[in-house]
Design an enzyme around this catalytic site. Structure first.
Site, short mmCIF file in Angstrom:
data_model
loop_
_atom_site.label_atom_id
_atom_site.label_comp_id
_atom_site.label_asym_id
_atom_site.label_seq_id
_atom_site.Cartn_x
_atom_site.Cartn_y
_atom_site.Cartn_z
CG ASP A 128 -5.23 5.66 7.66
OD1 ASP A 128 -4.79 5.70 8.89
OD2 ASP A 128 -4.77 4.69 6.88
CG ASP A 434 -6.76 -7.67 0.36
OD1 ASP A 434 -5.95 -7.82 -0.50
OD2 ASP A 434 -7.74 -6.80 0.22
#
Ligand SMILES: *[C@@H]1O[C@H](CO)[C@@H](O)[C@H](O)[C@H]1NC(C)=O
Ligand SMILES: *[C@@H]1O[C@H](CO)[C@@H](O)[C@H](O)[C@H]1NC(C)=O
Length: 728
Positions: A128, A434
């Protein structure tokens, strides 16, 4: 007048004193305030006890149900060796400055060297940071892997992260043939590491290296972390039988991906990266199983993939499993674990307990997913996985064609008007995506298991300063509590879909933030009442003393027994009590405040951690198990203030009892508060050391020391005004 004034005149007083008009009324008022002060302290105590009690009940759901699993990998190879499913391994990194490329490639190499058929393994690195430094490091890793993987396999080395391996084995002790090869590999590794480190240091790639690989062309246009096109580079194409290691063995596929980033598009952080990886990998290898790893989390056991596959391929229950999660363990834990990072009790009992309900938590890393369940498939009883057909999907396309096709999938606009981030892949919009994603998968009918092998499967790097620990926990507990107050609250979202025990299991974590309030109450009010001689707990002679003493002793004995059974030292247990207290009174408290502010639309506190390079100094103190305060953040102020408050109240309380007319009686009434204050002071000893004794840079700065003394003294005086303010 004359008569009256007569003889008495001489005896008449020269002044008189009148009673204040409302003196009687005021006495009544004062005593109500005094009683009310006590009364409120009692009510508060009652509420705190109630909260703890309720929370305790929630936590019991997991204690009642721990299970453990044991895979049989020999049976797997016996039955399925040539039908093993493909596995795609995702490694996510975000910034080459915070996450050094040498660290990242060690994780990648450890995954590439898994003891698993290489043609069925694919490793994807999502960057990223969009950094060519990371790309360069990955190229280096690819060529080093051609030496490293056969070497590992030949000598059955463990662990297979070169950084971890060479840190643990700094010299050879074996026979000559082996040691020559060993030294050669070590040299190769060190040369590679130096090359990468020096490129990272100068911050750009030398021209001769750039010309060497077409991938660098991607960086010809302007590429910044926030603004660049999709980059997908297949560095090793595992389908190609001609690409082999130095012993002629096949290699796993290795792919570099930096998804498109544009300032005007939300990128959804790690969840966005993982969703892009899911799509890109579906184009390239499309393995039915996916393993997520954080970039600092290397594989410590080369058989882990096989063990995981045992669960998914099991004929009886395998088809029900959506994901299999592993605990997060750390490499850098000192003997007595000052920051309580090893979480061994949580790992061994709590997470295993939630897993026992078929609803293990997905914690964002160290987790094997079934691609279908992660991509939104709803479980049905007739579902059976087809392991073999999938991997062969794209054999006819060239590497270049695959790259071009995958770039489209990593574009920002790709997700527009799709279910990505909603029903497919990782869910967007929550900071603990998550946990929510795991819950959503379970609510689609899939089971999830928790597997905690004795030999740890994945090892990360534990934080080495208190600030980092506390800010991390603040972020987590905030995200968790936010989840609790949204539609994803397990009691609502999971109602009728997952077991009640599992719903409660989730709440052990989701309710971290609110538990800060009763904890703060407990460390502030009873000690202050001790200082002012207000008894809150039953006397020693009262029958009610027994349940108090029993609960106190039983809970601590149980907690010690749990810790020791996990292999912790007694001191580690004691340290964990301290860090538990600190976390609850700072991280969780701020998380609570921020969640509430956000709900009310107010601004939030921000804690910016400057990416501190762990200096040698800090490392040394970490090894010596000195807590690293070292900054004047509001968190350390709170820690210091509470510690000072407890010290003052303990000393004040002892003085008061010593000076009481009936000492024994006073002691009888206040003994529990005295013990509580004493324990709090004992647990805070390292804080006093950091305040007054230590001189290193990790001590608590003197500005914080003064603040804490002033604040604690004020607190000691405050209730004095409140409850005794009327004693004139
Ligand atoms: C981890 O700890 C070991 C010794 O305990 C040390 O040599 C190593 O530098 C540490 N690594 C990091 C990244 O802190
Ligand atoms: C990691 O693996 C090594 C074997 O390579 C083992 O000795 C060690 O105990 C493992 N670490 C943990 C924390 O289990």
């Amino acid at each position: 007048m004359g008569k009256e004034g007569g003889g008495d005149e001489d005896a008449a007083p020269l002044f008189e004193t009148k009673e204040g008009r409302f003196r009687g009324a005021y006495k009544v008022f004062a005593s109500t305030v005094f009683v009310a002060g006590r009364y409120w302290a009692w009510i508060g105590m009652f509420m705190a006890e109630l909260c703890f009690g309720l929370y305790w009940i929630v936590t019991q759901s997991v204690r009642l149900n721990p299970v453990s699993h044991h895979p049989f990998k020999q049976r797997l190879s016996y039955r399925y060796e040539d039908k093993l499913p493909g596995v795609d391994i995702f490694v996510c990194t975000a910034d080459p400055k915070i996450e050094p490329p040498t660290l990242v490639i060690s994780t990648v190499l450890s995954a590439m060297a898994y003891n698993y058929p290489p043609e069925k393994l694919s490793i994807y690195l999502s960057d990223d940071g969009g950094s060519q430094l990371t790309f360069y490091a990955l190229l280096e890793a690819a060529s080093f892997s051609k030496h490293w993987i056969p070497f590992c396999k030949k000598f059955m080395l463990e662990p297979r992260s070169p950084a971890a391996y060479f840190a643990r084995h700094s010299t050879v002790t074996h026979d000559i043939a082996y040691s020559q090869e060993w030294l050669a590999i070590k040299k190769l590794y060190e040369e590679m590491k130096n090359r990468i480190d020096s490129v990272v240091e100068i911050g750009k790639i030398p021209k001769e290296v750039r010309d060497h690989h077409k991938g660098f062309l991607e960086w010809n246009s302007k590429v910044t972390k926030q603004d660049h096109q999709s980059i997908v580079q297949i560095i090793i194409d595992g389908r190609d039988k001609a690409v082999v290691d130095i012993d002629g063995g096949r290699l796993p596929t290795l792919v570099y991906m930096a998804r498109e980033k544009r300032p005007q598009w939300p990128h959804h952080f790690k969840a966005g990266a993982e969703n892009a990886l899911i799509r890109v990998s579906s184009e390239i290898s499309n393995a039915p199983l996916i393993l997520n790893l954080d970039c600092d989390m290397y594989a410590n056991d080369s058989d882990t993939v096989r063990e995981a596959v045992c669960f998914f391929m099991d004929e009886r229950k395998g088809h029900e499993i959506g994901f299999l999660s592993f605990p997060q363990n750390f490499d850098n834990i000192t003997k007595n674990d000052i920051y309580g990072c090893s979480c061994s009790v949580v790992n061994k009992f709590e997470l295993a307990g939630v897993g026992g309900y078929g609803a293990a938590l997905y914690c964002g890393t160290a987790c094997f997913h079934r691609r279908e369940s992660l991509c939104g498939k709803v479980y049905s009883k007739d579902y059976r996985a087809e392991w073999e057909t999938e991997a062969t999907k794209n054999t006819d396309k060239t590497s270049n064609e695959l790259e071009e096709a995958s770039k489209v999938l990593a574009n920002c606009s790709y997700e527009k008007d799709t279910q990505w981030g909603k029903k497919m892949g990782l869910i967007y919009g929550c900071s603990v995506e998550d946990i929510v994603t795991g819950l959503a998968i379970q609510c689609r009918g899939w089971k999830s298991l928790y597997y905690n092998p004795d030999r740890k499967a994945f090892l990360g790097i534990a934080p080495t300063t208190l600030d980092v620990v506390l800010v991390q926990f603040k972020r987590w507990s905030e995200g968790m509590f936010q989840t609790f107050v949204t539609k994803y609250c397990p009691f609502i979202y999971g109602h009728g879909k997952i077991k009640l025990g599992a719903q409660m299991g989730y709440c052990v974590y989701l309710l971290w933030a609110p538990v800060s309030l009763p904890t703060l109450y407990y460390v502030i009010v009873p000690p202050l009442c001790l200082l002012h001689g207000i008894s809150l707990f039953p006397e020693v002679t009262s029958l009610w003393f027994l349940p108090f003493a029993y609960v106190f002793l039983a809970r601590n004995a149980c907690s010690i027994a749990e810790a020791l059974s996990c292999g912790d030292t007694l001191e580690a247990w004691w340290n964990s009590q301290r860090i538990w207290l600190i976390r609850r009174t700072t991280s969780y408290f701020f998380a609570l405040i921020d969640t509430i502010s956000r709900q009310l639309g107010l601004s939030e506190t921000t804690f910016v951690i400057t990416a501190k390079v762990v200096t040698e100094d800090v490392s040394r103190r970490y090894e010596q198990e000195d807590i690293e305060f070292g900054s004047s953040s509001i968190m350390s102020t709170i820690v210091a203030t509470l510690a000072m408050l407890n010290l003052f109240t303990l000393l004040g309380g002892i003085t008061m009892i010593a000076m009481a007319i009936d000492r024994l009686k006073a002691l009888e009434q206040l003994i529990l508060q005295l013990i509580l204050a004493l324990l709090l002071v004992m647990v805070n000893i390292p804080v006093y050391q950091a305040l007054f004794i230590r001189h290193d840079k990790g001590r608590i700065p003197s500005s914080v020391m003064f603040k804490s003394i002033v604040l604690a003294s004020l607190a000691c005086l405050m209730p004095f005004i409140f409850t005794h303010g009327c004693i004139f």
